[in-house]
Design a protein around this motif. Structure first.
Motif, PDB file in Angstrom:
ATOM      1  N   CYS A  66       0.844  -1.199   0.000  1.00 18.75           N
ATOM      2  CA  CYS A  66       0.000   0.000   0.000  1.00 18.75           C
ATOM      3  C   CYS A  66       0.873   1.240   0.000  1.00 18.75           C
ATOM      4  CB  CYS A  66      -0.927  -0.017   1.240  1.00 18.75           C
ATOM      5  SG  CYS A  66      -1.939   1.492   1.391  1.00 18.75           S
ATOM      6  N   ARG A  67       0.536   2.134  -0.913  1.00 18.20           N
ATOM      7  CA  ARG A  67       1.352   3.343  -1.007  1.00 18.20           C
ATOM      8  C   ARG A  67       1.048   4.334   0.108  1.00 18.20           C
ATOM      9  NH1 ARG A  67      -2.115   4.053  -5.757  1.00 18.20           N
ATOM     10  NH2 ARG A  67      -3.718   5.637  -5.326  1.00 18.20           N
ATOM     11  N   ASN A  68       0.036   4.029   0.892  1.00 16.34           N
ATOM     12  CA  ASN A  68      -0.330   4.920   1.998  1.00 16.34           C
ATOM     13  C   ASN A  68       0.242   4.448   3.326  1.00 16.34           C
ATOM     14  OD1 ASN A  68      -1.784   7.117   3.289  1.00 16.34           O
ATOM     15  ND2 ASN A  68      -3.234   5.574   4.027  1.00 16.34           N
ATOM     16  N   CYS A  69      -0.008   3.158   3.660  1.00 13.85           N
ATOM     17  CA  CYS A  69       0.438   2.662   4.961  1.00 13.85           C
ATOM     18  C   CYS A  69       1.499   1.583   4.879  1.00 13.85           C
ATOM     19  CB  CYS A  69      -0.769   2.127   5.762  1.00 13.85           C
ATOM     20  SG  CYS A  69      -1.545   0.654   5.011  1.00 13.85           S
ATOM     21  N   GLY A  70       1.784   1.077   3.656  1.00 15.13           N
ATOM     22  CA  GLY A  70       2.853   0.103   3.477  1.00 15.13           C
ATOM     23  C   GLY A  70       2.449  -1.327   3.739  1.00 15.13           C
ATOM     24  N   THR A  71       1.173  -1.616   3.908  1.00 12.50           N
ATOM     25  CA  THR A  71       0.722  -2.970   4.165  1.00 12.50           C
ATOM     26  C   THR A  71       0.831  -3.815   2.900  1.00 12.50           C
ATOM     27  OG1 THR A  71      -0.826  -2.188   5.850  1.00 12.50           O
ATOM     28  CG2 THR A  71      -1.239  -4.380   4.936  1.00 12.50           C
ATOM     29  N   CYS A 100      -6.314  -1.652  -0.088  1.00  9.81           N
ATOM     30  CA  CYS A 100      -5.600  -1.993   1.137  1.00  9.81           C
ATOM     31  C   CYS A 100      -6.582  -2.413   2.217  1.00  9.81           C
ATOM     32  CB  CYS A 100      -4.763  -0.793   1.589  1.00  9.81           C
ATOM     33  SG  CYS A 100      -3.913  -1.060   3.167  1.00  9.81           S
ATOM     34  N   GLY A 101      -6.286  -3.531   2.877  1.00 15.74           N
ATOM     35  CA  GLY A 101      -7.171  -4.019   3.932  1.00 15.74           C
ATOM     36  C   GLY A 101      -7.071  -3.248   5.213  1.00 15.74           C
ATOM     37  N   GLU A 102      -6.043  -2.386   5.381  1.00 12.63           N
ATOM     38  CA  GLU A 102      -5.863  -1.612   6.587  1.00 12.63           C
ATOM     39  C   GLU A 102      -6.438  -0.216   6.502  1.00 12.63           C
ATOM     40  OE1 GLU A 102      -4.659  -2.597   9.475  1.00 12.63           O
ATOM     41  OE2 GLU A 102      -4.367  -4.634   8.743  1.00 12.63           O
ATOM     42  N   CYS A 103      -6.212   0.446   5.329  1.00 14.54           N
ATOM     43  CA  CYS A 103      -6.651   1.827   5.203  1.00 14.54           C
ATOM     44  C   CYS A 103      -7.594   2.067   4.029  1.00 14.54           C
ATOM     45  CB  CYS A 103      -5.462   2.769   5.118  1.00 14.54           C
ATOM     46  SG  CYS A 103      -4.464   2.542   3.637  1.00 14.54           S
ATOM     47  N   GLY A 104      -7.782   1.047   3.173  1.00 15.75           N
ATOM     48  CA  GLY A 104      -8.731   1.166   2.071  1.00 15.75           C
ATOM     49  C   GLY A 104      -8.209   1.915   0.857  1.00 15.75           C
ATOM     50  N   THR A 105      -6.909   2.241   0.855  1.00 15.53           N
ATOM     51  CA  THR A 105      -6.339   2.965  -0.294  1.00 15.53           C
ATOM     52  C   THR A 105      -6.275   2.030  -1.502  1.00 15.53           C
ATOM     53  OG1 THR A 105      -4.988   4.295   1.193  1.00 15.53           O
ATOM     54  CG2 THR A 105      -4.330   4.235  -1.125  1.00 15.53           C
TER      55      THR A 105
END
Length: 218
Positions: free
Chosen positions: A197-202, A210-215
């Protein structure tokens, strides 16, 4: 001056008890020629006398054999002057095939290594047509190298999948692919292909969001 023997150093003495012969060679390319064989009258005659004395035997044979040894001794004592004359004759015979460069002093063959127009060997004065041909060939190689380097020769190669090395898990040669062919462990090529994920790195594990932040994976 009348007794001077012309000397050259680009030869090998191939003389034997039967006579004299010399091998002349080019000091640049190594090509060479052998002079005509010059028979030694004293050597051949001395051997005949010794052989005849051994066959006849007796006083006459001993005398003939002694004459043979005397002939051999005479040949050895005059070998220096006789050899010089033989060498001078050989030099005269081989003279049309060789030239001595007055710039470097080397003896070279007239056919390949002598520049007649310049009066020097081709090491000191290269033949222009040969020099130009060499420069043209070198320029073609350099230009081809430049053109070939400018082309992309890797666009159709999947360098990630074809990368080979040692598996970090089992230590065996991994072969081509994303996973080790011995133990199935993900290889560096496969690991580097993961998306995060380019937002949180997951690790997205192939998900579109992304399953953590939805990006969005993007």
């Amino acid at each position: 001056m009348a007794g001077m023997v012309f000397f050259t150093d680009n030869y090998a003495d191939r003389s034997s008890d039967d006579g004299y012969q010399f091998e002349f060679y080019c000091r640049r390319c190594g090509n060479g020629y052998s002079s005509s064989f010059q028979h030694s009258v004293t050597g051949f005659g001395g051997r005949l006398l010794r052989l005849g004395g051994d066959m006849i035997g007796g006083q006459i044979g001993e005398r003939a054999s002694q004459l043979g040894w005397d002939s051999e001794f005479m040949r050895d004592t005059v070998r220096g002057s006789t050899r010089d004359k033989a060498l001078a004759k050989a030099v005269q015979e081989m003279q049309p095939y060789f030239k001595q460069c007055h710039n470097c002093g080397q003896w070279v063959c007239d056919q390949i290594c002598w520049n007649t127009e310049r009066g020097l060997c081709v090491s000191c004065a290269p033949k222009l047509d040969q020099a130009m041909a060499q420069m043209q060939a070198q320029a073609q190689i350099e230009q081809l190298n430049t053109k070939i380097q400018a082309q992309d020769w890797t666009k159709d190669i999947n360098y990630r999948d074809q990368a080979t090395g040692m598996c970090p898990s089992c230590g065996q040669e991994s072969g081509a692919g994303k996973f080790c062919q011995s133990c199935g462990h993900p290889l560096a090529a496969a690991q580097s292909a993961k998306k995060f994920c380019r937002n949180c790195g997951t690790d997205l594990n192939g998900a579109r969001f992304c399953g953590e932040c939805g990006t969005p994976a993007g």
